[in-house]
Design a protein around this motif. Sequence first.
Motif, PDB file in Angstrom:
ATOM      1  N   GLY A  12      11.812   0.473   6.780  1.00  0.00           N
ATOM      2  CA  GLY A  12      12.893  -0.503   6.674  1.00  0.00           C
ATOM      3  C   GLY A  12      12.424  -1.907   6.329  1.00  0.00           C
ATOM      4  O   GLY A  12      13.235  -2.799   6.150  1.00  0.00           O
ATOM      5  N   SER A  13      11.132  -2.122   6.229  1.00  0.00           N
ATOM      6  CA  SER A  13      10.607  -3.455   5.973  1.00  0.00           C
ATOM      7  C   SER A  13      10.666  -3.806   4.496  1.00  0.00           C
ATOM      8  O   SER A  13      10.655  -2.943   3.633  1.00  0.00           O
ATOM      9  CB  SER A  13       9.140  -3.543   6.416  1.00  0.00           C
ATOM     10  OG  SER A  13       9.036  -3.312   7.791  1.00  0.00           O
ATOM     11  N   ALA A  14      10.696  -5.109   4.249  1.00  0.00           N
ATOM     12  CA  ALA A  14      10.625  -5.596   2.864  1.00  0.00           C
ATOM     13  C   ALA A  14       9.236  -5.288   2.322  1.00  0.00           C
ATOM     14  O   ALA A  14       8.296  -5.013   3.077  1.00  0.00           O
ATOM     15  CB  ALA A  14      10.893  -7.093   2.839  1.00  0.00           C
ATOM     16  N   ALA A  15       9.104  -5.376   1.012  1.00  0.00           N
ATOM     17  CA  ALA A  15       7.804  -5.156   0.374  1.00  0.00           C
ATOM     18  C   ALA A  15       6.786  -6.142   0.951  1.00  0.00           C
ATOM     19  O   ALA A  15       7.144  -7.266   1.315  1.00  0.00           O
ATOM     20  CB  ALA A  15       7.930  -5.364  -1.129  1.00  0.00           C
ATOM     21  N   PRO A  16       5.519  -5.748   1.034  1.00  0.00           N
ATOM     22  CA  PRO A  16       4.510  -6.631   1.625  1.00  0.00           C
ATOM     23  C   PRO A  16       4.441  -8.018   0.992  1.00  0.00           C
ATOM     24  O   PRO A  16       4.356  -9.022   1.701  1.00  0.00           O
ATOM     25  CB  PRO A  16       3.205  -5.867   1.430  1.00  0.00           C
ATOM     26  CG  PRO A  16       3.625  -4.428   1.427  1.00  0.00           C
ATOM     27  CD  PRO A  16       4.960  -4.425   0.732  1.00  0.00           C
ATOM     28  N   TYR A  17       4.534  -8.099  -0.351  1.00  0.00           N
ATOM     29  CA  TYR A  17       4.455  -9.428  -0.971  1.00  0.00           C
ATOM     30  C   TYR A  17       5.632 -10.290  -0.527  1.00  0.00           C
ATOM     31  O   TYR A  17       5.497 -11.487  -0.327  1.00  0.00           O
ATOM     32  CB  TYR A  17       4.388  -9.337  -2.507  1.00  0.00           C
ATOM     33  CG  TYR A  17       5.732  -9.364  -3.189  1.00  0.00           C
ATOM     34  CD1 TYR A  17       6.303 -10.575  -3.575  1.00  0.00           C
ATOM     35  CD2 TYR A  17       6.447  -8.198  -3.430  1.00  0.00           C
ATOM     36  CE1 TYR A  17       7.541 -10.613  -4.189  1.00  0.00           C
ATOM     37  CE2 TYR A  17       7.669  -8.223  -4.044  1.00  0.00           C
ATOM     38  CZ  TYR A  17       8.221  -9.436  -4.415  1.00  0.00           C
ATOM     39  OH  TYR A  17       9.450  -9.463  -5.010  1.00  0.00           O
ATOM     40  N   GLU A  18       6.814  -9.670  -0.354  1.00  0.00           N
ATOM     41  CA  GLU A  18       8.007 -10.405   0.069  1.00  0.00           C
ATOM     42  C   GLU A  18       7.866 -10.871   1.523  1.00  0.00           C
ATOM     43  O   GLU A  18       8.304 -11.963   1.878  1.00  0.00           O
ATOM     44  CB  GLU A  18       9.260  -9.545  -0.107  1.00  0.00           C
ATOM     45  CG  GLU A  18      10.529 -10.184   0.396  1.00  0.00           C
ATOM     46  CD  GLU A  18      10.857 -11.541  -0.220  1.00  0.00           C
ATOM     47  OE1 GLU A  18      11.559 -12.325   0.439  1.00  0.00           O
ATOM     48  OE2 GLU A  18      10.417 -11.841  -1.347  1.00  0.00           O
ATOM     49  N   GLN A  19       7.236 -10.050   2.355  1.00  0.00           N
ATOM     50  CA  GLN A  19       6.999 -10.456   3.738  1.00  0.00           C
ATOM     51  C   GLN A  19       6.072 -11.673   3.785  1.00  0.00           C
ATOM     52  O   GLN A  19       6.318 -12.629   4.517  1.00  0.00           O
ATOM     53  CB  GLN A  19       6.401  -9.300   4.536  1.00  0.00           C
ATOM     54  CG  GLN A  19       7.357  -8.137   4.743  1.00  0.00           C
ATOM     55  CD  GLN A  19       6.699  -7.008   5.514  1.00  0.00           C
ATOM     56  OE1 GLN A  19       6.106  -7.241   6.559  1.00  0.00           O
ATOM     57  NE2 GLN A  19       6.803  -5.790   5.006  1.00  0.00           N
ATOM     58  N   VAL A  20       5.014 -11.641   2.984  1.00  0.00           N
ATOM     59  CA  VAL A  20       4.072 -12.762   2.921  1.00  0.00           C
ATOM     60  C   VAL A  20       4.785 -13.997   2.394  1.00  0.00           C
ATOM     61  O   VAL A  20       4.703 -15.088   2.974  1.00  0.00           O
ATOM     62  CB  VAL A  20       2.842 -12.415   2.041  1.00  0.00           C
ATOM     63  CG1 VAL A  20       1.972 -13.635   1.805  1.00  0.00           C
ATOM     64  CG2 VAL A  20       2.040 -11.280   2.664  1.00  0.00           C
ATOM     65  N   ARG A  21       5.536 -13.846   1.306  1.00  0.00           N
ATOM     66  CA  ARG A  21       6.263 -14.967   0.712  1.00  0.00           C
ATOM     67  C   ARG A  21       7.231 -15.592   1.712  1.00  0.00           C
ATOM     68  O   ARG A  21       7.259 -16.800   1.905  1.00  0.00           O
ATOM     69  CB  ARG A  21       7.040 -14.504  -0.528  1.00  0.00           C
ATOM     70  CG  ARG A  21       7.694 -15.678  -1.294  1.00  0.00           C
ATOM     71  CD  ARG A  21       8.978 -15.283  -1.973  1.00  0.00           C
ATOM     72  NE  ARG A  21       9.989 -14.766  -1.083  1.00  0.00           N
ATOM     73  CZ  ARG A  21      10.761 -15.524  -0.291  1.00  0.00           C
ATOM     74  NH1 ARG A  21      10.631 -16.819  -0.255  1.00  0.00           N
ATOM     75  NH2 ARG A  21      11.667 -14.948   0.490  1.00  0.00           N
ATOM     76  N   ALA A  22       8.025 -14.758   2.366  1.00  0.00           N
ATOM     77  CA  ALA A  22       9.040 -15.250   3.300  1.00  0.00           C
ATOM     78  C   ALA A  22       8.414 -15.970   4.489  1.00  0.00           C
ATOM     79  O   ALA A  22       8.911 -17.019   4.922  1.00  0.00           O
ATOM     80  CB  ALA A  22       9.915 -14.090   3.774  1.00  0.00           C
ATOM     81  N   GLN A  23       7.323 -15.431   5.013  1.00  0.00           N
ATOM     82  CA  GLN A  23       6.706 -16.047   6.186  1.00  0.00           C
ATOM     83  C   GLN A  23       6.046 -17.388   5.860  1.00  0.00           C
ATOM     84  O   GLN A  23       6.159 -18.345   6.620  1.00  0.00           O
ATOM     85  CB  GLN A  23       5.710 -15.080   6.823  1.00  0.00           C
ATOM     86  CG  GLN A  23       6.403 -13.895   7.484  1.00  0.00           C
ATOM     87  CD  GLN A  23       5.432 -12.883   8.039  1.00  0.00           C
ATOM     88  OE1 GLN A  23       4.563 -13.233   8.818  1.00  0.00           O
ATOM     89  NE2 GLN A  23       5.582 -11.635   7.641  1.00  0.00           N
ATOM     90  N   ILE A  24       5.377 -17.457   4.723  1.00  0.00           N
ATOM     91  CA  ILE A  24       4.769 -18.734   4.327  1.00  0.00           C
ATOM     92  C   ILE A  24       5.868 -19.752   4.043  1.00  0.00           C
ATOM     93  O   ILE A  24       5.785 -20.908   4.477  1.00  0.00           O
ATOM     94  CB  ILE A  24       3.832 -18.569   3.112  1.00  0.00           C
ATOM     95  CG1 ILE A  24       2.599 -17.756   3.514  1.00  0.00           C
ATOM     96  CG2 ILE A  24       3.415 -19.937   2.561  1.00  0.00           C
ATOM     97  CD1 ILE A  24       1.679 -17.396   2.364  1.00  0.00           C
ATOM     98  N   SER A  25       6.907 -19.325   3.352  1.00  0.00           N
ATOM     99  CA  SER A  25       8.017 -20.220   3.037  1.00  0.00           C
ATOM    100  C   SER A  25       8.656 -20.774   4.308  1.00  0.00           C
ATOM    101  O   SER A  25       8.889 -21.979   4.427  1.00  0.00           O
ATOM    102  CB  SER A  25       9.064 -19.477   2.202  1.00  0.00           C
ATOM    103  OG  SER A  25      10.118 -20.328   1.863  1.00  0.00           O
ATOM    104  N   GLU A  26       8.922 -19.913   5.256  1.00  0.00           N
ATOM    105  CA  GLU A  26       9.545 -20.338   6.515  1.00  0.00           C
ATOM    106  C   GLU A  26       8.638 -21.304   7.279  1.00  0.00           C
ATOM    107  O   GLU A  26       9.089 -22.320   7.805  1.00  0.00           O
ATOM    108  CB  GLU A  26       9.890 -19.127   7.380  1.00  0.00           C
ATOM    109  CG  GLU A  26      10.428 -19.485   8.754  1.00  0.00           C
ATOM    110  CD  GLU A  26      11.640 -20.406   8.730  1.00  0.00           C
ATOM    111  OE1 GLU A  26      11.764 -21.247   9.647  1.00  0.00           O
ATOM    112  OE2 GLU A  26      12.466 -20.309   7.806  1.00  0.00           O
ATOM    113  N   GLN A  27       7.351 -20.997   7.327  1.00  0.00           N
ATOM    114  CA  GLN A  27       6.420 -21.877   8.048  1.00  0.00           C
ATOM    115  C   GLN A  27       6.308 -23.237   7.368  1.00  0.00           C
ATOM    116  O   GLN A  27       6.192 -24.267   8.036  1.00  0.00           O
ATOM    117  CB  GLN A  27       5.053 -21.214   8.173  1.00  0.00           C
ATOM    118  CG  GLN A  27       5.070 -20.028   9.142  1.00  0.00           C
ATOM    119  CD  GLN A  27       3.739 -19.306   9.208  1.00  0.00           C
ATOM    120  OE1 GLN A  27       2.700 -19.940   9.295  1.00  0.00           O
ATOM    121  NE2 GLN A  27       3.781 -17.990   9.162  1.00  0.00           N
ATOM    122  N   ALA A  28       6.388 -23.262   6.041  1.00  0.00           N
ATOM    123  CA  ALA A  28       6.337 -24.536   5.319  1.00  0.00           C
ATOM    124  C   ALA A  28       7.615 -25.330   5.556  1.00  0.00           C
ATOM    125  O   ALA A  28       7.564 -26.534   5.832  1.00  0.00           O
ATOM    126  CB  ALA A  28       6.128 -24.292   3.828  1.00  0.00           C
TER     127      ALA A  28
END
Length: 124
Positions: A12-28
């Motif tokens: 059920g998880s998003a693609a790994p690149y999308e998980q990385v993108r979303a987490q970095i974006s949120e932290q920024a």
Amino acid sequence: MTLKIRVQDTAGSAAPYEQVRAQISEQARSGALPVGHKLPTVRGLAEQLGLAANTVAKAYRALEADGVIETRGRNGTFVAAARDAASREAAIAAEAFAERVRRLGLSQEAALSAARDAVRAAYE
């Protein structure tokens, strides 16, 4: 302040690149990663997360396109002034939407309703 990323490998998880993108974006955007913070290299982060370098590179490209990060050649990749870039991008998208729905002949009320529905769907 360090980058904190967890990649889930479930159906059920998003693609790994999308998980990385979303987490970095949120932290920024939240300030957990301040403007100017140097990010790990693509290879370094890929090794850290157990991902292919291409996966992290794809996330970095998407983040750079969104204005969240900036690459400064051999100096590395840094958190950009993401809040300003995100606001600019949102304003541009909103302006394009407003022009399009006006040309389609929608009333202001119908346009706002369509926008609310789209935003609600994106965030749910």
